[in-house]
Design a protein around this motif. Structure first.
Motif, PDB file in Angstrom:
ATOM      1  N   TYR A 109     -62.392  15.182 -23.662  1.00  0.00           N
ATOM      2  CA  TYR A 109     -61.136  16.071 -23.588  1.00  0.00           C
ATOM      3  C   TYR A 109     -61.577  17.900 -23.410  1.00  0.00           C
ATOM      4  O   TYR A 109     -60.626  18.772 -23.772  1.00  0.00           O
ATOM      5  CB  TYR A 109     -60.828  16.362 -25.034  1.00  0.00           C
ATOM      6  CG  TYR A 109     -58.497  14.901 -24.416  1.00  0.00           C
ATOM      7  CD1 TYR A 109     -58.060  15.520 -24.181  1.00  0.00           C
ATOM      8  CD2 TYR A 109     -59.316  14.073 -25.716  1.00  0.00           C
ATOM      9  CE1 TYR A 109     -57.036  15.006 -23.947  1.00  0.00           C
ATOM     10  CE2 TYR A 109     -58.346  13.187 -25.223  1.00  0.00           C
ATOM     11  CZ  TYR A 109     -57.122  12.806 -24.265  1.00  0.00           C
ATOM     12  OH  TYR A 109     -55.682  12.838 -24.016  1.00  0.00           O
ATOM     13  N   LEU A 114     -55.672  16.852 -16.854  1.00  0.00           N
ATOM     14  CA  LEU A 114     -54.970  17.485 -16.735  1.00  0.00           C
ATOM     15  C   LEU A 114     -56.190  18.729 -16.607  1.00  0.00           C
ATOM     16  O   LEU A 114     -55.302  19.535 -16.663  1.00  0.00           O
ATOM     17  CB  LEU A 114     -55.131  16.862 -18.682  1.00  0.00           C
ATOM     18  CG  LEU A 114     -54.234  16.231 -19.285  1.00  0.00           C
ATOM     19  CD1 LEU A 114     -55.277  15.896 -20.982  1.00  0.00           C
ATOM     20  CD2 LEU A 114     -53.156  17.515 -19.556  1.00  0.00           C
ATOM     21  N   THR A 151     -57.697  13.078 -18.311  1.00  0.00           N
ATOM     22  CA  THR A 151     -58.196  14.606 -18.594  1.00  0.00           C
ATOM     23  C   THR A 151     -58.239  14.812 -16.888  1.00  0.00           C
ATOM     24  O   THR A 151     -58.834  16.439 -16.559  1.00  0.00           O
ATOM     25  CB  THR A 151     -59.550  13.926 -19.483  1.00  0.00           C
ATOM     26  OG1 THR A 151     -60.439  13.357 -18.963  1.00  0.00           O
ATOM     27  CG2 THR A 151     -58.857  13.699 -21.151  1.00  0.00           C
ATOM     28  N   HIS A 156     -54.491  22.637 -15.480  1.00  0.00           N
ATOM     29  CA  HIS A 156     -54.783  24.252 -15.837  1.00  0.00           C
ATOM     30  C   HIS A 156     -54.886  25.020 -14.674  1.00  0.00           C
ATOM     31  O   HIS A 156     -54.433  25.571 -14.598  1.00  0.00           O
ATOM     32  CB  HIS A 156     -55.949  24.100 -16.794  1.00  0.00           C
ATOM     33  CG  HIS A 156     -55.845  23.239 -18.315  1.00  0.00           C
ATOM     34  ND1 HIS A 156     -55.575  21.999 -18.510  1.00  0.00           N
ATOM     35  CD2 HIS A 156     -55.605  24.397 -19.134  1.00  0.00           C
ATOM     36  CE1 HIS A 156     -55.503  22.079 -20.221  1.00  0.00           C
ATOM     37  NE2 HIS A 156     -55.586  23.082 -20.705  1.00  0.00           N
ATOM     38  N   ARG A 195     -55.631  15.681 -26.844  1.00  0.00           N
ATOM     39  CA  ARG A 195     -56.799  15.476 -27.537  1.00  0.00           C
ATOM     40  C   ARG A 195     -56.203  15.833 -29.340  1.00  0.00           C
ATOM     41  O   ARG A 195     -57.520  15.334 -29.594  1.00  0.00           O
ATOM     42  CB  ARG A 195     -57.468  17.137 -27.508  1.00  0.00           C
ATOM     43  CG  ARG A 195     -58.727  17.296 -27.990  1.00  0.00           C
ATOM     44  CD  ARG A 195     -58.834  18.730 -27.889  1.00  0.00           C
ATOM     45  NE  ARG A 195     -58.512  19.868 -28.090  1.00  0.00           N
ATOM     46  CZ  ARG A 195     -58.903  20.971 -28.279  1.00  0.00           C
ATOM     47  NH1 ARG A 195     -59.830  21.147 -27.954  1.00  0.00           N
ATOM     48  NH2 ARG A 195     -57.609  21.733 -28.956  1.00  0.00           N
ATOM     49  N   TYR A 240     -51.534  18.872 -23.412  1.00  0.00           N
ATOM     50  CA  TYR A 240     -53.322  18.502 -23.337  1.00  0.00           C
ATOM     51  C   TYR A 240     -54.225  18.558 -25.099  1.00  0.00           C
ATOM     52  O   TYR A 240     -54.322  17.652 -25.450  1.00  0.00           O
ATOM     53  CB  TYR A 240     -54.458  20.097 -22.762  1.00  0.00           C
ATOM     54  CG  TYR A 240     -55.748  20.074 -23.172  1.00  0.00           C
ATOM     55  CD1 TYR A 240     -56.238  19.277 -23.343  1.00  0.00           C
ATOM     56  CD2 TYR A 240     -55.893  21.130 -23.554  1.00  0.00           C
ATOM     57  CE1 TYR A 240     -57.644  19.494 -23.155  1.00  0.00           C
ATOM     58  CE2 TYR A 240     -57.297  21.319 -24.163  1.00  0.00           C
ATOM     59  CZ  TYR A 240     -58.008  20.480 -23.440  1.00  0.00           C
ATOM     60  OH  TYR A 240     -59.712  20.414 -24.514  1.00  0.00           O
TER      61      TYR A 240
END
Lengths: 475, 475, 475, 475
Positions: free
Chosen positions: D72, D110, D107, D114, D134, D130
């Motif tokens: 993460y 993710l 991830t 972002h 995490r 996220y």
């Protein structure tokens, strides 16, 4: 000027130094002055590029270190190797894909000599010679490959003992050497020749375990130049080889006396083999560094040809361009990785590139080189070998026809130079020169594979496979 | 002698026929007599080989049919195609790996013209021209590849309509043509040029749908010769190209008048495309037939080099030799199969090789050619491009050194000629010539792949896959 | 029925003959009846295909010769070899890409035994055994590959002499043999096993120079079956292996007595090596003949997958299809050429395929097989290994979703069976079976290369290269 | 313990979280509890490896960052990417060549979310999600590949709009989505599914421009599992797949409601395409990182097989081992270089690997994977598919024979496990799984080539080629 000058010689000083009575043969004739000879002079001026670069403010940061040529800087780290690699790439770019090699190969040998002679008397002699070359900003050739006779036999098995360079006499003040080396690059236009063994030797082959340095000029050193690239004066169809040239010699040592201060190895067979390999560790990094402008040119040229022919959007064309990009960038990535994974020799503190990665880079370059050439040919077209010459283009009677009929998606005046460059790189004698060098220079495909096999640390892979199979390591 | 003589011309008669005022340019200069010109004369004498062979009692059975050159025999069966293929292979062997091509390509075009014009008025004109050529034992060039301009556009899309040869004027007595072709082989030393279209045309591109024949000499036909192989006089280092030469021209038709009796196609766009392809059916068989001596030479040379270097027993060497054998023999087997699977055109009774197999043979040859070259280079060594020249070998001062130091497992006098041959075939300009021809001549790699794809009869494979998957054919 | 019946057995008679108390092991258990065993029974029924074909009027012309199975016809000409090859191709097509091999391999061995024993006493015994097999329409396995132990050592160098099958005792009425063979195909469902040596032997390795035949049933022959293809019952995802199976055994000879009339070689080390190679000459032709339906299926399937996915017009897809066509058709052309270039053994009048071409065909098939598989995978997509199973498809709750979401350019009911076939051929255990067989069965890549090298007649190529280089043949 | 615990879940907690009523189908049946299911349970326990590793003191430094799983950690530098790559390599090594992928892929998505949503409202929702994942140490699947229907058409061109996942209804509190994704890995044993677009979209295809996250359990998410690796229970012959499993699903969204807080993209077609590509930038680095243990195993296994068979000193064996080493180490060097050449997104400060090098690494891996497999098969031998099973080995009646006859240069007890591992990796269903993944997972060969072509900065190469040709850049 101080007593130690010249540190960085001017091109003119370098050229002047080549007029020293050296025994150079070209096309069956003794050459008087290599710098003014119509063909060898091209090579001398090509060599002068290295000296130009050092005086060019744009490159001084890269080319000069502590007042000396960067080539002479002993590498201490990965960063030093990357910088050296960059310098080689840069000077070759100035050489239009042809390496200059005036200091590259010589310093490769000097680094290796430092490492291999460490702990012996010879180390100081190596050091002294190194300082001499650096201070004088000398140009160096390295003669490694013996003529070898029957390749199925070693030095001592040949019908003629001279087929590997050997000590024919040991004297109180030095040694006398005899034999010949082939493929010695740049010899006619360097200052000194460093001679090292070409292979591992048996314990009883001490006479062949010899390494030394001699100036080019002394009695007994005969240079028989290859005229392979002869006949490339027309700048229009030979945009590279009309202006850039490297000359290889058959380098004959006919009972040449070498004083002890220039003898670095004399009888130590174990170190002879080690020296051959250690030199190669550096020299293959040099090789892949100087191949980068060549492969980049193939990529760029292929793209320009596709555009000039109007085929850039065809699917197979993109596929071939992609392959070329992948090829060039894999060689580059491996070259950089070989530097980044540098190891440092404990005894001397001298860094060297990772042998596995270096050989992988070189092998990758060499193995696929002809595929790259084939792709450029494919994208160019048959005009590479059926096109017209410079005098046709100059002819007022023919020019209008050539402009009319040889235009593509761009005018003929732009398209034909691309064909000429492609013809040089992929078809004419210079293409063969680069191709044969790809396969053989700095080690053959088989030599590179052997070193990949030997350099590989198999412990982790074996352990992983054993664990997955559930078997124990055997004692 | 009958009125119809000469049936089989003597070499001298052939050469005499070339002195007819043809407009030939070489290196920017107009050439007076192509047979006596220092470079073009080599090509003329190479062309004469075809005439020699026909008079050689050892080859008469193969080279002569019904009193005419076998090249002119219309093939009626697989056996006829095999015999023609054998003749091409044989004459190329006499040409030292260089095809003679004086009648090969022309008869390829004549066979195609017979088939494509059948059922039209032009058929009789083709027949008449064919009988004229056969009776006169004429040498023929075929000009097919247009200069093409921007390859992303067709004839009618170009900025200049002349970028594909076209009819610029139709007259009662014939047509006037304008434009230029490239890559026309042997043009300076043939009697007649046959001109055919290079590609499929759109229905409105009738002006470009033109096929005809003209003698080389008339007003308006300009031949601009490529001097690509210039500078290969030294027989020692150019054992092939100093003695054998083929010349390609940019062939310009500057408003050339062609009488109707020599016009075979004028406006029929559908037949234009068909003619381009039908010619190629024959011409690719010609191509693979004449490649056989080249690939055989690579095999034999590689074996001799391995022996001369003393490496013949090394495992990697055997592996490379085996690869070369496999390559050469696959091309041969496919070439023979292309003949054996001959089909016969129903309308004319003329046989043609199986298109799938022919293209497979050609593609196999072309695709792996550079790999073959690389293997020979690998087995030879760097001396291919660092070796000495003929004047070095002739020099009494140098010869002893060369004999001493350049011997391998065989004496230098035997080893160096092998290197010279390998250098010609794998590195020098002649190597590039053969390499570029491998990739482009008689169709590119992509063109061959396209015809493989199109020629394949997929019915059986689709039916088998459907049956095994248990799915029905879709309507 | 005459005393000589059965000439052509019915499938039922063949299956009945397998119930004879043979010692067969599968998954650690002794198998009672191989014809009714849930997995081995599939193999028995697959074997029965050869008998079905002979009684099928559509194939009688091909499958029956002089009232006997065509497999038993001694080849006398190229045409005979082509017909035999066609029969093997045809029966394998019925076997859905899996060779039947019930008579193919056995007759390969019988032809070889005829030729190698000619001129010895054993010839009559071979003849008698051959007539026995032909008259009884028997199914035959051939056990050739010894277990071999440490491959760096020969039979006599192993720590255990039984690692190559050997004569452990010579008796007045016959020999006792001991040892084991691997990879013996179809053993559980044949009538007789022919045992031949696997390699050349040294002069002192006479005990291992043994060839003979035994019925499967006698005391001491133990068959340990591989269960490699176990678990392929679901017909939806295993369209081939749920219905077709071949079984390989570890074939153990535990002091098996063989009467002299079934001993064909006993101590003649020179003939042992010759027999190994002569068998291979036939067997590699068998191999390439039975590979043709497999490669054709890959071609057809790739085209159907491309269509089902809607990608058939993409340029890279055509390129891959073209490659697959070229691959399949090169193997076919070489296979046919190997027959067409048949040679005839003078002593026996038995024909055999050209060794060079046969090995070239097999090597070409094997070398590029995984490339072919990769292309089919590429055109299919990831669903090959992420797709749903037969019970999902049968589920009324899931079917509507699968029909909706797994359709491509064709309905799911048509597309998924193509994926299932591709998964069997390119990903699942059957794919591995075919892949490993491609690399190893009937000789490895290295074995094929060795025979290409040895079979090549280099005289013409050497002579041509020498002539072009201008060097004389060395004494 | 703070309220935010668990930060690092224990394996048991992870498994407990999977018992939530999710709708999972396997072989046509609804599965009650994926953790106790005889086949899916293997996958769940394989997934638990990631949690074990984080609690293993030997790996805590690598696997844990700031108290959270390192997966993460948002990468900020080349070093971060190298560390992430190392963690993926390490966990895959624990997975015995099978990637765990519980957090890797999620991830990857993710990080991409972002970057792509930065500057939009959605960024905060991405951030929140996220932190939620995490903090909960969640396992995540990513559903990207739509079922796609006819590949020649885009989403809006299909006969059924659901063939790409789309927004079927927009509501004040969220969106309703409909459609299905294929190849979704690990779905049955993760906590949340992140859904992202698979391709660039046209401006009017807004309904398909959707990205969101949902827990696995809600109404309307149906997971139809592939049973491709079914039937691998025997640990002896399936040393990997009996213990390690990854499951792919057809992931059906049947009008699933997603609240706005979990919607990251809804209608922004430009960002949809960008998200697809940005995810791939990370995911291909993940891919090559997790391929390293696989290629290392092939290298180690090949060496062990060669030794076990007694062929390790044969020249062709060394050649194949060298090739395998070169392959594995080139992929590794390119993977490392892709990290080292990291770029940093200015807006978010998030680092990403160099796209050119990443794609080059992945393409190199994929392009040569089957060649690697073929070499291992070559060195192993036919026993890969003709060998015996675990129950044979366990049988007291058969064991003595297997020990005697299946020994090589090492005892059978050591040699057979190597064959079993090789059979899994190169022949059985697991081999096909890895092979098809090599060609298709994380992007096909063509997709990788496209990105190499697009990522390449051609300026320097074009400029170099232009300079050498002497032509100016065109305006």
């Amino acid at each position: 000027m101080s007593a130690h000058e010249p540190k960085l010689r001017r091109p003119e000083a370098y050229l002047a130094g080549l007029r020293d009575g050296r025994e150079v043969w070209y096309q069956g004739e003794r050459v008087d002055d290599v710098t003014t000879h119509p063909e060898l002079g091209v090579a001398a001026r090509h060599g002068a590029l290295d000296f130009q670069l050092a005086h060019d403010p744009d490159y001084a940061d890269l080319a000069v270190t502590d007042g000396y040529s960067t080539f002479y800087a002993l590498p201490r780290s990965a960063a030093d190797l990357r910088r050296r690699s960059k310098l080689i790439e840069t000077s070759t770019t100035h050489g239009a894909t042809l390496v200059v090699l005036l200091k590259e190969i010589g310093t490769d040998a000097l680094f290796a000599l430092h490492r291999v002679t460490h702990g012996t008397d010879a180390y100081e002699r190596v050091e002294a010679f190194y300082r001499h070359c650096r201070a004088g900003d000398l140009a160096l050739a390295v003669a490694q490959t013996d003529v070898k006779g029957d390749r199925s036999l070693g030095p001592s098995g040949q019908s003629d003992p001279d087929l590997y360079v050997r000590i024919s006499e040991r004297r109180p003040d030095g040694v006398v050497v005899r034999g010949a080396k082939v493929h010695t690059s740049c010899t006619p236009n360097v200052d000194e020749i460093i001679v090292i063994p070409t292979r591992a030797l048996r314990g009883d082959e001490q006479d062949w375990a010899v390494a030394f340095a001699v100036p080019v000029a002394p009695q007994g050193v005969k240079l028989v130049c290859s005229d392979y690239l002869h006949g490339a004066q027309d700048e229009w169809v030979h945009p590279i080889s009309s202006r850039h040239k490297m000359v290889e010699t058959l380098t004959i040592f006919e009972d040449v006396f070498v004083p002890w201060e220039r003898v670095f190895l004399a009888g130590d067979t174990e170190r002879a083999g080690k020296l051959a390999l250690t030199f190669v560790e550096y020299h293959r990094l040099t090789a892949v560094s100087y191949k980068l402008p060549l492969v980049d040119t193939l990529v760029g040229l292929a793209a320009l040809l596709a555009e000039a022919n109007g085929i850039a959007r065809a699917s197979h064309v993109r596929d071939k361009l992609t392959w070329l990009i992948g090829y060039a960038e894999t060689v580059r990535a491996l070259t950089h990785a070989a530097c980044d994974r540098a190891r440092v020799d404990e005894a001397t503190g001298i860094a060297y590139p990772d042998p596995l990665t270096t050989n992988l880079a070189k092998w990758t370059f060499a193995r696929d080189y002809y595929q790259a050439v084939e792709h450029v040919i494919d994208l160019a077209g048959g005009l590479l070998v059926t096109g017209v010459g410079g005098s046709d283009w100059e002819s007022p009677e023919l020019r209008p026809y050539l402009e009319k009929y040889l235009a593509g998606a761009v005018p003929a005046a732009e398209r034909l130079p691309l064909f000429n460059l492609a013809s040089e790189l992929c078809a004419r004698a210079y293409a063969g020169y680069q191709g044969v060098l790809a396969i053989h220079a700095e080690g053959s495909l088989e030599a590179e594979k052997l070193l990949i096999y030997r350099s590989y640390d198999s412990a982790a892979a074996l352990e992983l496979a054993r664990r997955l199979a559930g078997v124990e390591e055997r004692e």
